[in-house]
Write a protein that holds these residues in place. Structure first.
Motif, PDB file in Angstrom:
ATOM      1  N   VAL A   5       0.865  -1.181   0.000  1.00 39.91           N
ATOM      2  CA  VAL A   5       0.000   0.000   0.000  1.00 39.91           C
ATOM      3  C   VAL A   5       0.901   1.230   0.000  1.00 39.91           C
ATOM      4  CG1 VAL A   5      -1.879   1.209   1.150  1.00 39.91           C
ATOM      5  CG2 VAL A   5      -1.744  -1.279   1.319  1.00 39.91           C
ATOM      6  N   PHE A   6       0.838   1.980  -1.085  1.00 36.74           N
ATOM      7  CA  PHE A   6       1.657   3.187  -1.202  1.00 36.74           C
ATOM      8  C   PHE A   6       0.909   4.351  -0.565  1.00 36.74           C
ATOM      9  CE2 PHE A   6       3.500   0.375  -4.249  1.00 36.74           C
ATOM     10  CZ  PHE A   6       4.856   0.669  -4.213  1.00 36.74           C
ATOM     11  N   LEU A   7       1.554   4.945   0.447  1.00 38.84           N
ATOM     12  CA  LEU A   7       0.944   6.012   1.240  1.00 38.84           C
ATOM     13  C   LEU A   7       1.847   7.234   1.247  1.00 38.84           C
ATOM     14  CD1 LEU A   7       0.299   3.693   4.316  1.00 38.84           C
ATOM     15  CD2 LEU A   7      -1.419   4.330   2.636  1.00 38.84           C
ATOM     16  N   ALA A   8       1.248   8.370   1.586  1.00 36.50           N
ATOM     17  CA  ALA A   8       2.030   9.594   1.787  1.00 36.50           C
ATOM     18  C   ALA A   8       1.892   9.984   3.249  1.00 36.50           C
ATOM     19  CB  ALA A   8       1.527  10.699   0.878  1.00 36.50           C
ATOM     20  N   SER A   9       2.962   9.776   4.010  1.00 38.06           N
ATOM     21  CA  SER A   9       2.890  10.009   5.460  1.00 38.06           C
ATOM     22  C   SER A   9       2.692  11.486   5.794  1.00 38.06           C
ATOM     23  CB  SER A   9       4.166   9.501   6.139  1.00 38.06           C
ATOM     24  OG  SER A   9       5.290  10.160   5.581  1.00 38.06           O
ATOM     25  N   SER A  10       3.193  12.359   4.947  1.00 39.00           N
ATOM     26  CA  SER A  10       3.100  13.795   5.255  1.00 39.00           C
ATOM     27  C   SER A  10       2.225  14.539   4.244  1.00 39.00           C
ATOM     28  CB  SER A  10       4.496  14.415   5.296  1.00 39.00           C
ATOM     29  OG  SER A  10       5.120  14.224   4.031  1.00 39.00           O
ATOM     30  N   SER A  11       1.120  13.921   3.854  1.00 37.97           N
ATOM     31  CA  SER A  11       0.228  14.559   2.892  1.00 37.97           C
ATOM     32  C   SER A  11      -0.507  15.720   3.549  1.00 37.97           C
ATOM     33  CB  SER A  11      -0.796  13.552   2.353  1.00 37.97           C
ATOM     34  OG  SER A  11      -1.747  14.211   1.559  1.00 37.97           O
TER      35      SER A  11
END
Length: 200
Positions: A5-11
């Motif tokens: 699962v590709f996520l953006a931790s600091s979105s």
């Protein structure tokens, strides 16, 4: 097989954060092992995700937004397709995994298999499975389309009309015969009356 699962931790987007939490929370609830891959702090992850999302699944600007879901190298989908799979109880199929025994998805698959083998009835299936089977059948060319059923209904109606006309014609003929017989009987009665009056 590892679900990535590709996520953006600091979105900065609350919508993206909410979608990421929804995906991760659902996978954890189902006890599905997954690897969260951060694209904000790892350039390799970001590049890999962008290169491996199929062209037709990319937005118009060409940059896919997280969350993006993969099973190893196989692309599963984005949040929208994940959400549809969740609504249809087909998350395991969406992820390319075998549903565990006892899960709703496993039960649906079992019912579909029974129906396919001819040992079940359509009543056993819920609407979603039946719809899915119909869609698959249409794709395979096995299903009757609405046009087919329309033509069949038209043909049936024409046959019924033809059947109705035949008895009507028979009725008309028998009526004519009956009228002629009545006339003949009437004439015979008249002749008999005339003879009787002449004899008197």
């Amino acid at each position: 097989m590892v679900i990535k699962v590709f996520l953006a931790s600091s979105s900065g987007s609350t919508a993206i954060k909410k979608k990421q939490q929804d995906v991760v929370g659902f996978l954890e609830a189902l006890k599905i092992d997954y690897a969260p891959l951060d694209i904000a702090s790892n350039e390799d992850n970001r590049m890999w995700m962008r290169e491996n999302v199929p062209g037709e699944k990319k937005p118009t600007n060409g940059i896919p937004l997280p969350p993006q879901i993969f099973n190893e190298e196989m692309y599963c989908g984005d949040y929208d397709t994940f959400f549809e799979a969740k609504e249809d109880n087909t998350v395991y199929e969406f992820l390319g995994l075998t549903p565990p025994p006892g899960s709703k998805e496993a039960q649906q698959a079992e019912k579909a298999q029974k129906l396919h083998n001819g040992s079940g009835t359509e009543e056993d299936l819920d609407d979603d499975t039946t719809k899915k089977d119909l869609v698959e059948a249409e794709q395979n060319g096995d299903a009757h389309t609405e046009e087919d059923s329309g033509e069949k209904a038209e043909t049936d109606a024409q046959e019924e009309n033809a059947e109705e006309k035949e008895p009507a014609e028979e009725d008309e003929e028998s009526r004519k015969v009956a009228e002629e017989e009545e006339q003949e009987e009437g004439e015979e009665d008249r002749e008999e009356e005339e003879q009787a009056s002449e004899e008197d």
